[in-house]
Design an enzyme around this catalytic site. Structure first.
Site, PDB file in Angstrom:
ATOM      1  N   CYS A  65      33.104  38.805  40.405  1.00  0.00           N
ATOM      2  CA  CYS A  65      34.299  38.401  39.660  1.00  0.00           C
ATOM      3  C   CYS A  65      35.376  37.725  40.508  1.00  0.00           C
ATOM      4  O   CYS A  65      36.148  36.926  39.989  1.00  0.00           O
ATOM      5  CB  CYS A  65      34.883  39.588  38.887  1.00  0.00           C
ATOM      6  SG  CYS A  65      35.314  41.007  39.893  1.00  0.00           S
ATOM      7  N   CYS A  74      32.098  38.989  35.961  1.00  0.00           N
ATOM      8  CA  CYS A  74      31.354  39.673  37.024  1.00  0.00           C
ATOM      9  C   CYS A  74      29.933  39.133  37.216  1.00  0.00           C
ATOM     10  O   CYS A  74      29.188  39.637  38.051  1.00  0.00           O
ATOM     11  CB  CYS A  74      31.302  41.172  36.753  1.00  0.00           C
ATOM     12  SG  CYS A  74      32.947  41.914  36.707  1.00  0.00           S
ATOM     13  N   LYS A  84      31.547  53.042  34.797  1.00  0.00           N
ATOM     14  CA  LYS A  84      32.738  52.214  34.938  1.00  0.00           C
ATOM     15  C   LYS A  84      33.178  51.799  33.545  1.00  0.00           C
ATOM     16  O   LYS A  84      32.515  51.008  32.877  1.00  0.00           O
ATOM     17  CB  LYS A  84      32.408  50.984  35.781  1.00  0.00           C
ATOM     18  CG  LYS A  84      33.566  50.040  35.945  1.00  0.00           C
ATOM     19  CD  LYS A  84      33.232  48.949  36.925  1.00  0.00           C
ATOM     20  CE  LYS A  84      34.397  47.994  37.104  1.00  0.00           C
ATOM     21  NZ  LYS A  84      34.095  46.967  38.109  1.00  0.00           N
ATOM     22  N   ARG A 104      35.812  42.270  29.622  1.00  0.00           N
ATOM     23  CA  ARG A 104      34.581  42.737  30.243  1.00  0.00           C
ATOM     24  C   ARG A 104      33.815  43.759  29.394  1.00  0.00           C
ATOM     25  O   ARG A 104      32.945  44.457  29.877  1.00  0.00           O
ATOM     26  CB  ARG A 104      34.904  43.372  31.601  1.00  0.00           C
ATOM     27  CG  ARG A 104      35.648  42.475  32.569  1.00  0.00           C
ATOM     28  CD  ARG A 104      35.405  42.940  33.998  1.00  0.00           C
ATOM     29  NE  ARG A 104      36.392  42.514  34.969  1.00  0.00           N
ATOM     30  CZ  ARG A 104      36.537  41.265  35.420  1.00  0.00           C
ATOM     31  NH1 ARG A 104      35.780  40.290  34.948  1.00  0.00           N
ATOM     32  NH2 ARG A 104      37.455  40.985  36.318  1.00  0.00           N
ATOM     33  N   LYS A 107      34.718  55.788  37.493  1.00  0.00           N
ATOM     34  CA  LYS A 107      36.069  55.260  37.478  1.00  0.00           C
ATOM     35  C   LYS A 107      36.481  54.883  36.078  1.00  0.00           C
ATOM     36  O   LYS A 107      35.607  54.570  35.264  1.00  0.00           O
ATOM     37  CB  LYS A 107      36.184  54.072  38.436  1.00  0.00           C
ATOM     38  CG  LYS A 107      35.466  52.809  37.921  1.00  0.00           C
ATOM     39  CD  LYS A 107      35.386  51.759  38.947  1.00  0.00           C
ATOM     40  CE  LYS A 107      36.583  50.851  38.913  1.00  0.00           C
ATOM     41  NZ  LYS A 107      36.394  49.696  39.784  1.00  0.00           N
ATOM     42  N   SER A 126      43.525  51.069  40.655  1.00  0.00           N
ATOM     43  CA  SER A 126      44.818  50.432  40.911  1.00  0.00           C
ATOM     44  C   SER A 126      45.901  50.844  39.911  1.00  0.00           C
ATOM     45  O   SER A 126      47.039  51.089  40.297  1.00  0.00           O
ATOM     46  CB  SER A 126      44.649  48.912  40.914  1.00  0.00           C
ATOM     47  OG  SER A 126      44.081  48.468  39.684  1.00  0.00           O
TER      48      SER A 126
HETATM   49  C1  PBG Z   1      35.044  44.459  40.423  1.00  0.00           C
HETATM   50  C2  PBG Z   1      35.892  45.666  40.492  1.00  0.00           C
HETATM   51  C3  PBG Z   1      37.056  45.996  39.754  1.00  0.00           C
HETATM   52  C4  PBG Z   1      37.537  47.186  40.303  1.00  0.00           C
HETATM   53  C5  PBG Z   1      36.668  47.561  41.312  1.00  0.00           C
HETATM   54  N1  PBG Z   1      35.648  46.623  41.403  1.00  0.00           N
HETATM   55  C6  PBG Z   1      37.783  45.258  38.711  1.00  0.00           C
HETATM   56  C7  PBG Z   1      37.227  45.035  37.387  1.00  0.00           C
HETATM   57  O1  PBG Z   1      36.124  45.439  37.055  1.00  0.00           O
HETATM   58  O2  PBG Z   1      37.922  44.353  36.638  1.00  0.00           O
HETATM   59  C8  PBG Z   1      38.798  47.892  39.900  1.00  0.00           C
HETATM   60  C9  PBG Z   1      39.426  48.711  40.977  1.00  0.00           C
HETATM   61  C10 PBG Z   1      40.857  49.048  40.754  1.00  0.00           C
HETATM   62  O3  PBG Z   1      41.437  48.795  39.689  1.00  0.00           O
HETATM   63  O4  PBG Z   1      41.449  49.609  41.684  1.00  0.00           O
HETATM   64  N2  PBG Z   1      34.329  44.264  39.282  1.00  0.00           N
END
Ligand code: PBG
Length: 339
Positions: free
Chosen positions: A135, A143, A208, A230, A261, A287
């Site tokens: 991504c 992605c 995820k 996504r 996560k 984050s």
């Molecule tokens: C990549 C990825 C993401 C995160 C970790 N690997 C972003 C997403 O899927 O949009 C998020 C990590 C975070 O928010 O700290 N695909």
């Protein structure tokens, strides 16, 4: 009938002392003595964002305290983390150039391979894991690779295999596929084994969710999708059993560790996964979770150390062995400063 009065047969119940759970909470020493959960520094993994170019680390507006590093200024950070007692980092790169396929993601001299080499030479004691996704390298910010405006699964897995090999070749100990493609762990494992990297471990982002809490990360990584979202590949946050299926698939495909996560919205999954699987479990405090706590603390709404400690303890209690968290550096500093 007369009552028998022999004292031998008159069994009086032993007196029961009433339960008073507060007895073990009376002093800090007692509380510490019986605490069930520990958040050791060795369990915290610090995410590192690497950007192209030269110059000083750049702040990320929505994540106060977190910066984007250039390869040239990673060494002091790596040494600081190693000395502080942090054992592992998770490296994120961003494309120097972006194209439809995300080809810079598997360039041998790409940002992540260069970063891995820089970290390893500055701090050989750090375990280096790398995020394997497209991504931050695709012009459209999704992605994977597109075929008729949808993400094509197997062609993406093929690219992810190349990315993992490029990272392994640079010396990554662990590759962490996060694209949520079906079969990505198996494809990556096959690519690693075919190129002599059978010793590189795979940390599978198994569960995820398509989450609102990745917002600040997308600022850091410039990886907001140019269209759509996504949800056609990340999991619906309403689903938990599906998360366990994802994990079971990753185990079958050869994952060495499983990740869930966001962390705080997945405590149920951690607890269930802990019962069901024997692999090391990793939780990613993402984050948005970081930003919420940082911003609330900055406003004086919560006490930062206490609130962060509470979330990390809850994540450990739920069953995580390791926690990826942007607070790792702060926690290390707080523990240096003492209580
Ligand atoms: C990549 C990825 C993401 C995160 C970790 N690997 C972003 C997403 O899927 O949009 C998020 C990590 C975070 O928010 O700290 N695909």
């Amino acid at each position: 009938m007369p009552r028998r009065k022999s004292s031998a047969s008159r069994l009086t119940p032993a007196p029961h002392r009433p339960v008073r759970l507060r007895r073990l909470r009376r002093t800090a020493e007692l509380r510490d003595w019986v605490a069930e959960t520990e958040v050791e520094l060795r369990r915290l993994v610090y995410p590192i964002f690497v950007r192209p170019g030269r110059g000083r680390p750049e702040p990320i507006v929505s994540m106060p305290g977190v910066e984007r590093y250039t390869v040239g200024n990673l060494a002091p950070l790596a040494r600081e983390l190693e000395q502080a007692g942090i054992r592992g980092v998770l490296v994120f790169g961003v494309g120097r150039t972006k194209d439809a396929e995300g080809s810079d993601a598997w360039a041998a001299d790409g940002l992540v391979p260069e970063a891995v080499r820089a970290i390893k030479s500055a701090a050989p004691g750090l375990v280096v894991a790398t995020d394997v996704c497209l991504c931050a390298y695709t012009s459209h910010g999704h992605c994977g690779v597109l075929r008729n405006r949808s993400i094509a699964n197997d062609p993406t897995c093929d690219r992810l295999g190349r990315v993992a090999v490029a990272h392994a070749r640079a010396g990554a100990d662990v590759v962490a596929p996060s694209a949520m493609m079906d079969g990505q762990v198996g494809w990556i494992g096959a690519a690693l084994d075919a190129t002599g990297f059978e010793g590189t471990a795979i940390l599978a982002y198994s569960s995820k969710h398509a989450s609102a809490f990745y917002g600040p990360f997308r600022e850091a990584e410039q990886s907001t999708p140019a269209f759509g979202d996504r949800r056609a590949y990340q999991m619906d946050p309403r689903n938990g059993r599906e998360a366990l299926r994802e994990m079971a698939c990753d185990v079958a495909e050869g994952a060495d560790m499983l990740l869930v996560k966001p962390a705080l919205t997945s405590l149920d999954l951690l607890a269930r996964a802990r019962e069901r699987f024997t692999l090391p479990l990793v939780a990613y405090q993402v984050s948005g979770e970081y930003a919420m706590l940082k911003l609330a603390a900055a406003q004086g709404i919560v006490d930062e150390r206490a609130a962060v400690g509470e979330t990390l303890a809850a994540i450990r209690r739920a069953g995580a062995d390791l926690i990826v968290t942007y607070f790792a550096r702060d926690v290390a500093r707080w523990s240096r400063e003492g209580r």
